[in-house]
Design an enzyme around this catalytic site. Structure first.
Site, PDB file in Angstrom:
ATOM      1  N   HIS A 157     -30.203 -60.647  27.563  1.00  0.00           N
ATOM      2  CA  HIS A 157     -29.489 -59.499  27.006  1.00  0.00           C
ATOM      3  C   HIS A 157     -30.361 -58.281  27.334  1.00  0.00           C
ATOM      4  CE1 HIS A 157     -27.101 -56.991  24.587  1.00  0.00           C
ATOM      5  NE2 HIS A 157     -27.037 -57.674  23.461  1.00  0.00           N
ATOM      6  N   LYS A 217      -6.464 -69.601  32.240  1.00  0.00           N
ATOM      7  CA  LYS A 217      -7.463 -70.248  33.111  1.00  0.00           C
ATOM      8  C   LYS A 217      -7.859 -69.410  34.323  1.00  0.00           C
ATOM      9  CE  LYS A 217      -7.372 -73.890  30.483  1.00  0.00           C
ATOM     10  NZ  LYS A 217      -8.379 -73.940  29.433  1.00  0.00           N
TER      11      LYS A 217
HETATM   12  N1   CP Z   1     -27.261 -56.614  19.258  1.00  0.00           N
HETATM   13  C1   CP Z   1     -26.064 -56.994  19.716  1.00  0.00           C
HETATM   14  O1   CP Z   1     -25.934 -57.505  20.836  1.00  0.00           O
HETATM   15  O2   CP Z   1     -25.039 -56.778  18.856  1.00  0.00           O
HETATM   16  P1   CP Z   1     -23.509 -57.105  19.139  1.00  0.00           P
HETATM   17  O3   CP Z   1     -23.386 -58.607  19.195  1.00  0.00           O
HETATM   18  O4   CP Z   1     -22.753 -56.515  17.994  1.00  0.00           O
HETATM   19  O5   CP Z   1     -23.149 -56.496  20.453  1.00  0.00           O
END
Ligand code: CP
Length: 472
Positions: A111, A62
């Site tokens: 991302h 935790k």
């Molecule tokens: N494209 C990508 O983020 O792949 P992984 O989840 O393998 O990092």
């Protein structure tokens, strides 16, 4: 980095990041993002260490994100790359850290390094141009973070059209379309993959993010995606490049295995470009002398939110007086959802805390109210109350008078890191031009719903907020 790689000079910069180190903190599975950062660091002469999955770390005991980040800084790393299931978790890590933090994916939010490598791949395949693009998006547009980051990245270029086709459940997030349109992107929903394929230069397919869908099985998704899968029939007549962030789910097979061998396939090139891109990124971030020694102290700002909409504490009105005049000192929680007061009493364990409490459901005024003689609520308690009944009004009573009064706002995204009680991330907002607020962490925007605050109180609150992401 690209030119060096393609001319066989991969190791020309092999000593540039000597004595530099990167921590990888992957709370979620990854193949590409983690290993490509490690490869990038290795080829520049740096070192990497960290964890891939939380097993074997103190996260299982935790430990919070904040404390893990402090430990990484104490270990003299120079940069962090992190992936975490909560939206906004990486912004929080960056607020805590005294070193740069790269977002390797936060929940279903963003991302960004994936978007950079995607845009770089398109640039290379499109005669070094990023304007006037027609890009198709497919698969799961709703639960994935790559779609959000890529389409926001594309919005920086001129005359971009995004076309997509998917089931409603897997469609473009509602907030994303107006955001893209406000930035000049044309967004078109087509009926079929074939319709999209006929009009785009790039088709960006994505995996169903089953790990972020509640109550949906893989079988449901296979049925749902059946007509949206990419097979040879759908690509054979088109001059299109097929991209995918990878991995492809080999059971759902959103891309048929035979397409992997077709000339349209661009996703393995995309993956290699990820190493080149991350090499460039780490080089830019770390190619400097010196560092800030670790202080061991937390910045006090990390304890404070800016989410309390201050209200003017007036002399008690008739109705309020009815409930505060029989406590001299304490707290009154007002404007609760009717009937929610008992759950708050239970969740805050008020019965067993030797505190005077009066919960009241007032059906004739359409609200509940809760009075306690506690001196103050902790931030966790305020969050608990706001989870049960959004935007409660908290009144501080001292010597029979209301001396302070505010509406407690909480980000409405249930996957936002600020909503996770034990992470202790103080809610932080910034002001939106339309009079709403945007969460500093998950970046979702909202309009304030409380009807109780006056227009003047709301205006004054909005003015107190930063109008963009400030450094904490
Ligand atoms: N494209 C990508 O983020 O792949 P992984 O989840 O393998 O990092």
């Amino acid at each position: 980095m690209y030119d060096l790689e393609k001319s066989g000079q991969r190791y020309k910069l092999a000593n540039e990041l000597r004595n530099r180190s990167m921590a990888y903190l992957f709370y979620e599975p990854s193949t590409r993002t983690r290993t490509s950062h490690v490869t990038a660091m290795r080829e520049l002469g740096g070192l990497s260490d960290g964890f891939s999955g939380i097993e074997g770390t103190a996260v299982t005991k935790k430990e919070t994100i904040r404390d893990t980040i402090m430990m990484v800084c104490a270990n003299r790393f120079d940069v962090i790359v992190m992936r975490h299931p909560f939206d906004g978790s990486v912004q929080w890590a960056a607020d805590v850290a005294s070193i740069p933090v790269i977002n390797g994916g936060d929940g279903k939010n963003e991302h960004p390094t994936q978007a950079l490598l995607d845009v770089f791949t398109i640039y290379l395949l499109n005669n070094e141009s990023l304007d006037g693009l027609n890009v198709g998006l497919g698969g799961d547009l709703s639960h994935g973070r790559t779609i959000r980051s890529l389409s926001l990245a594309l919005s920086h270029f001129e005359n971009v059209t995004i076309r997509w086709a998917a089931e409603d459940f897997l469609g473009m997030p509602e907030d994303l379309i107006p955001l893209l349109e406000s930035r000049g992107v044309t967004v078109v929903r087509d009926g079929t993959v074939e319709d999209v394929m006929a009009k785009v230069q790039f088709y960006y397919m994505t995996r169903p993010q089953l790990e972020r869908m509640k109550g949906i099985s893989q079988e449901d998704i296979i049925k749902m995606m059946q007509k949206y899968r990419i097979d040879l029939e759908k690509v054979k007549d088109h001059d299109v490049k097929l991209m995918h962030p990878l991995p492809v789910n080999s059971e759902v097979a959103e891309i048929d295995y035979r397409v992997f061998f077709d000339k349209c396939q661009a996703f393995f090139q995309q993956a290699e470009n990820g190493i080149i891109l991350r090499k460039a990124l780490l080089y830019e971030m770390l190619k400097h002398d010196g560092y800030t020694p670790f202080s061991g102290q937390l910045n006090p700002v990390l304890e404070q939110g800016n989410n309390c909409l201050k209200r003017i504490a007036k002399e008690s009105n008739k109705e309020g007086k009815k409930f505060i005049d029989n406590i001299a000192n304490g707290l009154v929680v007002d404007h609760l959802k009717p009937g929610s007061e008992q759950r708050i009493v239970a969740d805050l364990n008020l019965i067993n805390r030797e505190t005077g409490i009066i919960p009241a459901n007032l059906p004739n005024v359409g609200k509940s109210i809760l009075k306690t003689d506690l001196f103050e609520f902790t931030e966790r308690e305020l969050k608990t109350i706001a989870e049960i009944s959004p935007e409660p009004t908290i009144n501080y009573i001292r010597e029979g008078k209301v001396i302070d009064k505010f509406v407690y706002l909480l980000c409405r995204n249930s996957n936002c890191v600020t909503r996770v009680l034990n992470e202790d991330v103080p809610p932080q907002f910034y002001r939106e031009n339309d009079g709403g607020v945007r969460c500093r962490y998950c970046r979702k925007s909202y309009s304030i719903i409380t009807k109780k605050a006056t227009e003047e109180e709301k205006r004054s609150f909005l003015q107190s907020l930063p109008n963009g992401i400030d450094k904490v």
